[in-house]
Design a protein around this motif. Sequence first.
Motif, PDB file in Angstrom:
ATOM      1  N   SER A 144      28.742  21.620  75.210  1.00 46.06           N
ATOM      2  CA  SER A 144      29.250  22.440  73.993  1.00 46.06           C
ATOM      3  C   SER A 144      29.050  23.862  74.520  1.00 46.06           C
ATOM      4  O   SER A 144      27.725  24.248  75.011  1.00 46.06           O
ATOM      5  CB  SER A 144      28.433  21.867  72.569  1.00 46.06           C
ATOM      6  OG  SER A 144      27.003  22.499  72.877  1.00 46.06           O
ATOM      7  N   LEU A 145      29.927  24.672  73.949  1.00 44.67           N
ATOM      8  CA  LEU A 145      29.828  26.072  74.551  1.00 44.67           C
ATOM      9  C   LEU A 145      30.052  27.039  73.210  1.00 44.67           C
ATOM     10  O   LEU A 145      30.844  26.710  72.335  1.00 44.67           O
ATOM     11  CB  LEU A 145      31.002  26.392  75.395  1.00 44.67           C
ATOM     12  CG  LEU A 145      30.988  28.030  75.852  1.00 44.67           C
ATOM     13  CD1 LEU A 145      32.019  28.201  77.273  1.00 44.67           C
ATOM     14  CD2 LEU A 145      31.906  28.870  74.944  1.00 44.67           C
ATOM     15  N   SER A 146      28.972  27.900  73.103  1.00 41.27           N
ATOM     16  CA  SER A 146      29.124  28.987  71.891  1.00 41.27           C
ATOM     17  C   SER A 146      28.820  30.357  72.717  1.00 41.27           C
ATOM     18  O   SER A 146      28.468  30.251  73.602  1.00 41.27           O
ATOM     19  CB  SER A 146      28.160  28.583  70.927  1.00 41.27           C
ATOM     20  OG  SER A 146      26.643  28.320  71.327  1.00 41.27           O
ATOM     21  N   THR A 147      28.729  31.235  71.676  1.00 45.52           N
ATOM     22  CA  THR A 147      28.170  32.461  72.130  1.00 45.52           C
ATOM     23  C   THR A 147      26.938  32.653  73.000  1.00 45.52           C
ATOM     24  O   THR A 147      25.793  32.175  72.546  1.00 45.52           O
ATOM     25  CB  THR A 147      28.084  33.507  70.831  1.00 45.52           C
ATOM     26  OG1 THR A 147      29.115  33.414  70.208  1.00 45.52           O
ATOM     27  CG2 THR A 147      27.649  34.923  71.426  1.00 45.52           C
TER      28      THR A 147
ATOM     29  N   SER B  10      27.824  43.563  73.821  1.00 44.57           N
ATOM     30  CA  SER B  10      27.400  43.997  72.391  1.00 44.57           C
ATOM     31  C   SER B  10      28.643  44.305  71.798  1.00 44.57           C
ATOM     32  O   SER B  10      29.732  44.171  72.221  1.00 44.57           O
ATOM     33  CB  SER B  10      26.702  45.204  72.703  1.00 44.57           C
ATOM     34  OG  SER B  10      27.473  46.326  73.140  1.00 44.57           O
ATOM     35  N   ASP B  11      28.472  44.460  70.660  1.00 47.86           N
ATOM     36  CA  ASP B  11      29.748  44.863  69.530  1.00 47.86           C
ATOM     37  C   ASP B  11      30.325  45.920  70.014  1.00 47.86           C
ATOM     38  O   ASP B  11      31.683  46.405  69.968  1.00 47.86           O
ATOM     39  CB  ASP B  11      29.002  44.939  68.211  1.00 47.86           C
ATOM     40  CG  ASP B  11      28.697  43.714  67.469  1.00 47.86           C
ATOM     41  OD1 ASP B  11      28.886  42.326  68.164  1.00 47.86           O
ATOM     42  OD2 ASP B  11      28.173  43.407  66.429  1.00 47.86           O
TER      43      ASP B  11
ATOM     44  N   ILE C 154      35.788  31.541  78.816  1.00 49.23           N
ATOM     45  CA  ILE C 154      34.849  32.684  79.445  1.00 49.23           C
ATOM     46  C   ILE C 154      34.632  33.818  78.612  1.00 49.23           C
ATOM     47  O   ILE C 154      33.484  34.117  78.522  1.00 49.23           O
ATOM     48  CB  ILE C 154      35.668  33.076  80.750  1.00 49.23           C
ATOM     49  CG1 ILE C 154      35.966  31.941  81.814  1.00 49.23           C
ATOM     50  CG2 ILE C 154      34.877  33.996  81.559  1.00 49.23           C
ATOM     51  CD1 ILE C 154      36.807  32.347  82.713  1.00 49.23           C
ATOM     52  N   LEU C 155      35.503  34.257  77.651  1.00 48.93           N
ATOM     53  CA  LEU C 155      35.442  35.353  76.772  1.00 48.93           C
ATOM     54  C   LEU C 155      34.529  35.014  75.904  1.00 48.93           C
ATOM     55  O   LEU C 155      33.629  35.743  75.051  1.00 48.93           O
ATOM     56  CB  LEU C 155      36.527  35.800  76.293  1.00 48.93           C
ATOM     57  CG  LEU C 155      37.755  36.384  77.329  1.00 48.93           C
ATOM     58  CD1 LEU C 155      39.161  36.589  76.916  1.00 48.93           C
ATOM     59  CD2 LEU C 155      37.216  37.396  78.253  1.00 48.93           C
ATOM     60  N   ALA C 156      34.670  33.915  75.226  1.00 44.39           N
ATOM     61  CA  ALA C 156      33.878  33.058  74.221  1.00 44.39           C
ATOM     62  C   ALA C 156      32.274  32.955  74.638  1.00 44.39           C
ATOM     63  O   ALA C 156      31.251  33.193  73.563  1.00 44.39           O
ATOM     64  CB  ALA C 156      34.452  31.680  73.737  1.00 44.39           C
ATOM     65  N   TRP C 157      32.048  32.761  75.713  1.00 45.55           N
ATOM     66  CA  TRP C 157      30.746  32.566  76.279  1.00 45.55           C
ATOM     67  C   TRP C 157      30.111  34.088  76.354  1.00 45.55           C
ATOM     68  O   TRP C 157      28.919  34.050  76.334  1.00 45.55           O
ATOM     69  CB  TRP C 157      30.748  31.909  77.796  1.00 45.55           C
ATOM     70  CG  TRP C 157      29.622  31.605  78.234  1.00 45.55           C
ATOM     71  CD1 TRP C 157      28.600  31.215  77.645  1.00 45.55           C
ATOM     72  CD2 TRP C 157      29.065  31.335  79.729  1.00 45.55           C
ATOM     73  NE1 TRP C 157      27.816  30.643  78.570  1.00 45.55           N
ATOM     74  CE2 TRP C 157      27.892  30.816  79.665  1.00 45.55           C
ATOM     75  CE3 TRP C 157      29.995  31.588  80.928  1.00 45.55           C
ATOM     76  CZ2 TRP C 157      27.187  30.542  80.974  1.00 45.55           C
ATOM     77  CZ3 TRP C 157      29.093  31.661  81.960  1.00 45.55           C
ATOM     78  CH2 TRP C 157      27.777  30.724  81.940  1.00 45.55           C
ATOM     79  N   ARG C 158      30.979  35.178  76.422  1.00 49.07           N
ATOM     80  CA  ARG C 158      30.521  36.531  76.664  1.00 49.07           C
ATOM     81  C   ARG C 158      30.607  36.978  75.080  1.00 49.07           C
ATOM     82  O   ARG C 158      30.122  38.183  75.042  1.00 49.07           O
ATOM     83  CB  ARG C 158      31.435  37.238  77.599  1.00 49.07           C
ATOM     84  CG  ARG C 158      31.109  36.998  78.777  1.00 49.07           C
ATOM     85  CD  ARG C 158      29.992  37.533  79.644  1.00 49.07           C
ATOM     86  NE  ARG C 158      29.864  37.920  80.678  1.00 49.07           N
ATOM     87  CZ  ARG C 158      28.854  38.657  81.418  1.00 49.07           C
ATOM     88  NH1 ARG C 158      27.717  38.872  80.538  1.00 49.07           N
ATOM     89  NH2 ARG C 158      28.710  38.821  82.575  1.00 49.07           N
ATOM     90  N   GLY C 159      30.753  36.295  74.202  1.00 49.49           N
ATOM     91  CA  GLY C 159      30.487  36.716  72.818  1.00 49.49           C
ATOM     92  C   GLY C 159      31.908  36.887  71.617  1.00 49.49           C
ATOM     93  O   GLY C 159      31.529  37.571  70.854  1.00 49.49           O
ATOM     94  N   ARG C 160      33.013  36.552  72.239  1.00 52.33           N
ATOM     95  CA  ARG C 160      34.003  36.536  71.186  1.00 52.33           C
ATOM     96  C   ARG C 160      35.166  35.493  71.377  1.00 52.33           C
ATOM     97  O   ARG C 160      35.631  35.105  72.709  1.00 52.33           O
ATOM     98  CB  ARG C 160      34.972  38.028  71.900  1.00 52.33           C
ATOM     99  CG  ARG C 160      36.114  38.257  70.739  1.00 52.33           C
ATOM    100  CD  ARG C 160      35.526  38.769  69.355  1.00 52.33           C
ATOM    101  NE  ARG C 160      35.085  40.254  69.413  1.00 52.33           N
ATOM    102  CZ  ARG C 160      33.897  40.646  69.080  1.00 52.33           C
ATOM    103  NH1 ARG C 160      32.871  39.848  68.661  1.00 52.33           N
ATOM    104  NH2 ARG C 160      33.733  41.788  69.119  1.00 52.33           N
ATOM    105  N   GLY C 161      34.937  34.909  70.295  1.00 51.32           N
ATOM    106  CA  GLY C 161      35.903  33.577  70.400  1.00 51.32           C
ATOM    107  C   GLY C 161      37.337  33.580  70.361  1.00 51.32           C
ATOM    108  O   GLY C 161      37.805  34.894  69.988  1.00 51.32           O
ATOM    109  N   ARG C 162      38.170  32.829  70.593  1.00 49.10           N
ATOM    110  CA  ARG C 162      39.697  32.878  70.823  1.00 49.10           C
ATOM    111  C   ARG C 162      40.183  33.401  69.535  1.00 49.10           C
ATOM    112  O   ARG C 162      40.919  34.668  69.571  1.00 49.10           O
ATOM    113  CB  ARG C 162      40.069  31.418  71.028  1.00 49.10           C
ATOM    114  CG  ARG C 162      41.509  31.406  71.080  1.00 49.10           C
ATOM    115  CD  ARG C 162      42.318  30.279  71.120  1.00 49.10           C
ATOM    116  NE  ARG C 162      43.494  29.845  71.178  1.00 49.10           N
ATOM    117  CZ  ARG C 162      44.292  29.732  72.391  1.00 49.10           C
ATOM    118  NH1 ARG C 162      43.542  29.390  73.488  1.00 49.10           N
ATOM    119  NH2 ARG C 162      45.427  29.595  72.484  1.00 49.10           N
TER     120      ARG C 162
END
Length: 271
Positions: free
Chosen positions: A68-71, A96-97, A179-187
């Motif tokens: 499972s992959l989350s932020t 970061s935001d 890859i982007l979700a792993w870095r903090g922003r979901g699809r």
Amino acid sequence: MSDWHGERPPAARPIRVEGGLTLRSKRGDIARTWWSRRFVEVLESFGMGGRLARGRTYARTGQVMSLSLSTSVVVALVMGSRPEPYRARIGVRKFSDEDWVRIERALADRAVFAAKLLAGEMPAEIEELFAGLGLTLFPASMREMSMDCTCPDWEVPCKHLAAACYLLAESFDADPFEILAWRGRGREDLLERLRELRAPMPATVAADDGLPALEDSLDVFWQRPAAEPVPDPDEPVAHHPDAILDRLGPLAVRGRSITDGLRPLYRRLGG
């Protein structure tokens, strides 16, 4: 009496898993796309190449029960030789935001990037985009990553973590948004933000020549105002620079006349 004289007993065979996750690749290279290969290359550049290979068999024979992959974190349950599966975690530093505000604006300026991502492809120039913002899409050093496993093996990555890394790379093959979700922003959050940033802006009038803006107005560009008469095509064209505009007839964008806006330009050119 055992004939073994090493520092630790021989490794026990892992307990086979029914319905475990398996790699599509049964031999040879695992990553198929450039971005997935890049992820594996990054891990190998940290000196993990030999240790990663230990988990290849686990990844190919279905020892990974779940992934499972989350932020910023990936969690895998991997069955070893004990009755209870081990929990392997792979963490990465999320942006970061404030970083994501800059990333989203840069992506919105390049519409082709969003289009390629939606088509399941990571744009080849995206690493340059991140570099221009002072960021790296893939971890640049081990300081941006963390790995741990509940198994007794002291090496990092152990074969359980290595198996999770290979399955993670293959999941990036299937969906680069991960890859982007792993870095903090979901699809969905990312796409919604890009849609907001690329929303049509209200038409404006240029200061120099009175021309209305044409962006996002193609649907009404050729709309003719009903109240204005169209010149008779049989009449001779008058010999003045903007006469051709009379031939075209009145054109408008959102109620503003294109013809009137172009007329001063034609007169200056004809003068």
